[in-house]
Scaffold this active site. Sequence first.
Site, short mmCIF file in Angstrom:
data_model
loop_
_atom_site.label_atom_id
_atom_site.label_comp_id
_atom_site.label_asym_id
_atom_site.label_seq_id
_atom_site.Cartn_x
_atom_site.Cartn_y
_atom_site.Cartn_z
N HIS A 1 -16.42 21.74 -19.28
CA HIS A 1 -16.28 23.17 -19.49
C HIS A 1 -16.58 23.56 -20.94
O HIS A 1 -17.21 24.57 -21.20
CB HIS A 1 -14.86 23.59 -19.12
CG HIS A 1 -14.63 25.06 -19.13
ND1 HIS A 1 -15.12 25.88 -18.14
CD2 HIS A 1 -13.98 25.86 -20.00
CE1 HIS A 1 -14.77 27.12 -18.41
NE2 HIS A 1 -14.09 27.15 -19.53
N LYS B 1 -22.22 39.01 -22.17
CA LYS B 1 -22.09 37.65 -21.67
C LYS B 1 -21.40 37.66 -20.31
O LYS B 1 -20.63 38.57 -20.02
CB LYS B 1 -21.24 36.81 -22.65
CG LYS B 1 -21.29 35.32 -22.31
CD LYS B 1 -20.37 34.50 -23.18
CE LYS B 1 -20.53 33.03 -22.85
NZ LYS B 1 -19.56 32.20 -23.52
N SER C 1 -17.48 32.37 -15.92
CA SER C 1 -16.79 32.13 -14.65
C SER C 1 -15.29 32.01 -14.86
O SER C 1 -14.84 31.56 -15.92
CB SER C 1 -17.30 30.84 -14.03
OG SER C 1 -16.95 29.75 -14.87
N HIS C 2 -14.52 32.40 -13.89
CA HIS C 2 -13.10 32.08 -13.85
C HIS C 2 -12.74 31.67 -12.43
O HIS C 2 -11.77 32.14 -11.85
CB HIS C 2 -12.25 33.26 -14.35
CG HIS C 2 -11.26 32.85 -15.39
ND1 HIS C 2 -9.99 33.34 -15.45
CD2 HIS C 2 -11.35 31.96 -16.40
CE1 HIS C 2 -9.34 32.78 -16.47
NE2 HIS C 2 -10.16 31.95 -17.06
N GLN D 1 -2.80 30.92 -16.48
CA GLN D 1 -2.28 31.84 -17.49
C GLN D 1 -2.02 33.23 -16.90
O GLN D 1 -2.67 33.63 -15.96
CB GLN D 1 -3.26 31.99 -18.64
CG GLN D 1 -3.92 30.72 -19.10
CD GLN D 1 -5.20 30.43 -18.35
OE1 GLN D 1 -5.26 30.54 -17.13
NE2 GLN D 1 -6.21 30.03 -19.08
N ASP E 1 -26.31 34.54 -17.94
CA ASP E 1 -26.23 33.95 -16.62
C ASP E 1 -24.93 33.21 -16.46
O ASP E 1 -24.26 32.87 -17.44
CB ASP E 1 -27.40 32.98 -16.39
CG ASP E 1 -27.40 31.85 -17.41
OD1 ASP E 1 -26.40 31.11 -17.48
OD2 ASP E 1 -28.39 31.73 -18.14
#
Lengths: 80, 760, 232
Positions: free
Chosen positions: B51, B93, B96-97, B243, B508
């Site tokens: 990540h 920008k 992803s989450h 979180q 992207d």
Amino acid sequence: MARFEIYVTYRKGIFDPPGATAERALQNLGYAEVEQVKIGKYIQLEVADGTPEARVREMCDRLLANPVIEDYRIETAGEA
Amino acid sequence: MTLETLSPELAPTLAVELGLKLDEYEKIVDILGRVPSLTELYMYSLMWSEHCSYKHSRKALRMFPTQGDHVLQGPGENAGVIDVGDGWAVAFKMESHNHPSAIEPYQGAATGVGGIIRDIFTMGARPVASLDSLRFGTLDTPRQRYLFEGAVAGIGGYGNCLGVPTVGGEVYFEEAYEGNCLINAMALGLMRKENLTRAVAAGPGNLVLLIGSTTGRDGIGGASTLASQEFDEKAEDKRPSVQVGDPFEEKLLIEACLELLDAKLLVALGDLGAAGLTSSASEMASRGGVGLDIDVTKVPQREDAMMPFEIMVSESQERMLAVVTPENLAASQAVCKKWGLLSTVIGTVTDTGRFVVREGETVVADMPAATLAHDAPVYDPAMERPAYLAEVQAFDPMTLEHPHTREALSATLLELLASPNICSRHWIWEQYDHQVMLNTVVLPGGDAAVLRIGDTGRGEMSERGIAVSADCNGRYCYLDPYTGAQIAFVEAARNVACTGGRPAAITDCLNFGNPEKPEVFWTFHQSVKGLADACTAFGVPVVSGNVSFYNESFGQAIYPTPTVGLVGVLDYVDDHCTMEFKAEGDAIVLLGRTRNELGGSEYLKVHHGMVAGRPPKVDLVDERLLTELVVTAIRTGIVRSAHDCAEGGLAVALAECCIAGGIGATVDAEGTLPAVAELFSESQGRIVVTVAPEHLGALKQLAATHGTPCTRIGTVGGDRLRIGTAADVSLTEMRDAYLPTLERLVHSDETLQSEELTDR
Amino acid sequence: MRFGVVTFPGSNCEQDVVHAVNHLGFDAGHIWHGDTDLSGYDAIVLPGGFSYGDYIRCGAVARFSPVMSEIVRYAEAGRPVIGICNGFQILTEAHMLPGALLRNRGLKFICKTVHLRAEESACRWLDVPAGTVLRVPINHNEGNYICDDETLARMRENGQIVLRYCEPDGTLAEGGGAPNGALDDIAGICNERGNVFGLMPHPERATDPMSGGTDGAHFFTAIARRVAEVAS
């Protein structure tokens, strides 16, 4: 430190959408015995020893609950 | 006091537990010249996770074009920045989450929005818009409805509170995302060019200031570890590390940080995202070629007895890291105090190039700062063309029995309009504040969102606008990742062009399965190549982006999903165009040509339950000419409406123009293809426009100079959509199919059964 | 004519109000919630947003901001005070307007343009004829207006109901048409004197044909006209 526990709920007659939604969902899940659900707030208050309940009541009236729509109940939970 | 290192026997085992490979551990020992301490090992393990380090994707990403005269900041910073003219710059920008959202959709999506917004104002830009690209399984299980409703509520709950409009996005519902939903959040910010700020620490002796929330154990290893491994049944146990967002705190951070930057009080500013303080501080230091000395006991903590490593890797939300000169400290802290924010000096900038972490007097970590951020190993994963491709691509849709009567084709059109992948998204965007800031010119529901450029706060308005769209059809990418990625790009470009925007740059978010599987990595590599080729053909650079791997559940990868967020520029925002049919008697013109391309189509999925065939072909030269043609036609006022043909083909595009305009149309089918293909083929490179009859000649002339096929196919008017002899439906029927689908599907909870709930 | 627009921590429409008012040709200034000087302002606007994150209850914390006691005095002098969305919630929490705003009945945040009908009312800050239908966006999670029967009767009698959600033709939907479930379709109310006005819709979002229409302009031009009348 002393601890008070405060339960804030909608006053009788005030429509409680989250409660009504939970009520319907439970009934849909087959809990036919469910007659009513009320959803409220629980507040834990830690204050200096010897703080009188009247003072906590004042805090509720001024900020923690809105007397126009909400009722509250204060419980003394003793030492924090 | 000397640094306490781990025992040489224990350290490798712990390293592996933290997700490092043994040779990566050896590399750390080489760098340090000794066994690492506990804190160091944690910090390396997170910074060298997929990540944070992009260790599997880095090489492939080099294929992207990233340069351009208008590029002010390319990939590598918190966000990309482009010059949009008249002294204005746009930072944007997408990120992803996915994994946090699959565990707790509300908080996962909310903190996804929070994170990407921080990336924007970190650059000195005021966040002015966000978009979300979402993927779920089909809505027929309570779990998928829970994820969908929760994610939408979380995006709204966070973005609405910030006062940043959510202006667009997209959503698809496919079985392939059932075990692994995708939440890709994109944000844009606006600034005057000269206010561009970078997260580059400088000036030994300067102070490191932590601003915002207190630090707790929440999210320890959250984003970075979650996003770097596959999902399995244990995922639910990871819930505590998700979180919780506090949008109020973030709103205060936005205002305070922009005020600090405006007053030129800061040397550098960075946000704390994945891997928390470790990542933010080490990246800032390595970009500036300096060292940092941080004392964890200075970090305001919300929990007792936190270990130094916990403080260094905590992913508590709504925190920013700034570098200030000692002279500006008091003024900086005064601004924070005004906004009710904590600000604490936690360390200093040094000239050693080393990242030193201490707990009071005791040094607990001491390493070259640049090695955390930049020395992660870079891999060249094995690739292999997946076996399934030959089979799915060999399928010929024309071997199926297709509807051919007017009744059957009309019913199929209504069936497509009601499909969850096509139907109106108003149920979603009505939960988002899409108008705050008063600059949203084209609201959600159009081809692309259009925003007026200007800063109402300073009364600095411009005539310019930006158009933005996020797109990707994962089904096409599954059937052919190279072509599918190109379709994501050209669709975004057409969407932006249909509003009058000239494609300028993209961000992207590349969502894939486990890159250590050769078949998955092949699809990734093909997608990146396809997207890179499309960008090159259009002269449109990639200025920022994000890779999300390990999107798998129980060993099954999602569809390859390289989401494209494309930003275009309108020189005069007044000229913008919308999709709805405007006036009775206008000529309907198809730009581009329909081919018999039903492979991977929504028709094939909805009517035949199939995902097979080859996706539509892409001709990048034709596509670029088409977008240029449409932008010019809009700019010169020739066309009254423009709408891209995408899922559901020409018939669905026409129906959408009718529904939006509240008016019907009569169209001639060209007749050379089978009716089902005329109506539902998803050929690329097509845009439906309307022109006043007197402008038809001008449009034809303009199209001829671009070499774009330009065919008058019908006339606007009436209250029905008639397409030759193939289809005939009323406006009411179309609306009834198109508008209520999502709400109806979400509310099918009313019939929820108790056994279904257990799968939550 | 100078509008004063208050910024509480978490307000997010203050800039929009200033911009809209400027766009309509009036002057406007920002008032920080910690300030107490209202001199130089001809009308006070409490804007939309999420003051203090809407934590505890919407508006519950903001009402204790230092500026609020000055605003109470300002209102007692009969001068214009307008609360939009979160500003309306703050005015009810501060007991400057009756009733309260609960969570929307459908439990969803709602952002869309609605039709409002101007009622025959005591409100001095809206001067379109009663029955006029206006298109103005709403944007809230807690707009479900409620009060007890006695208060409702009193408000009706005093002409305190200013705006109601309606159909495009101005009729009221059978069984209530408020998107948020508001009692009696109430979208905006005023105090007995007619100088404190709270409404859930966002008129500042409808002051420019390029982004949301122009029906919201009435709300600001009416105030300016009345203020000018008083001054002359």
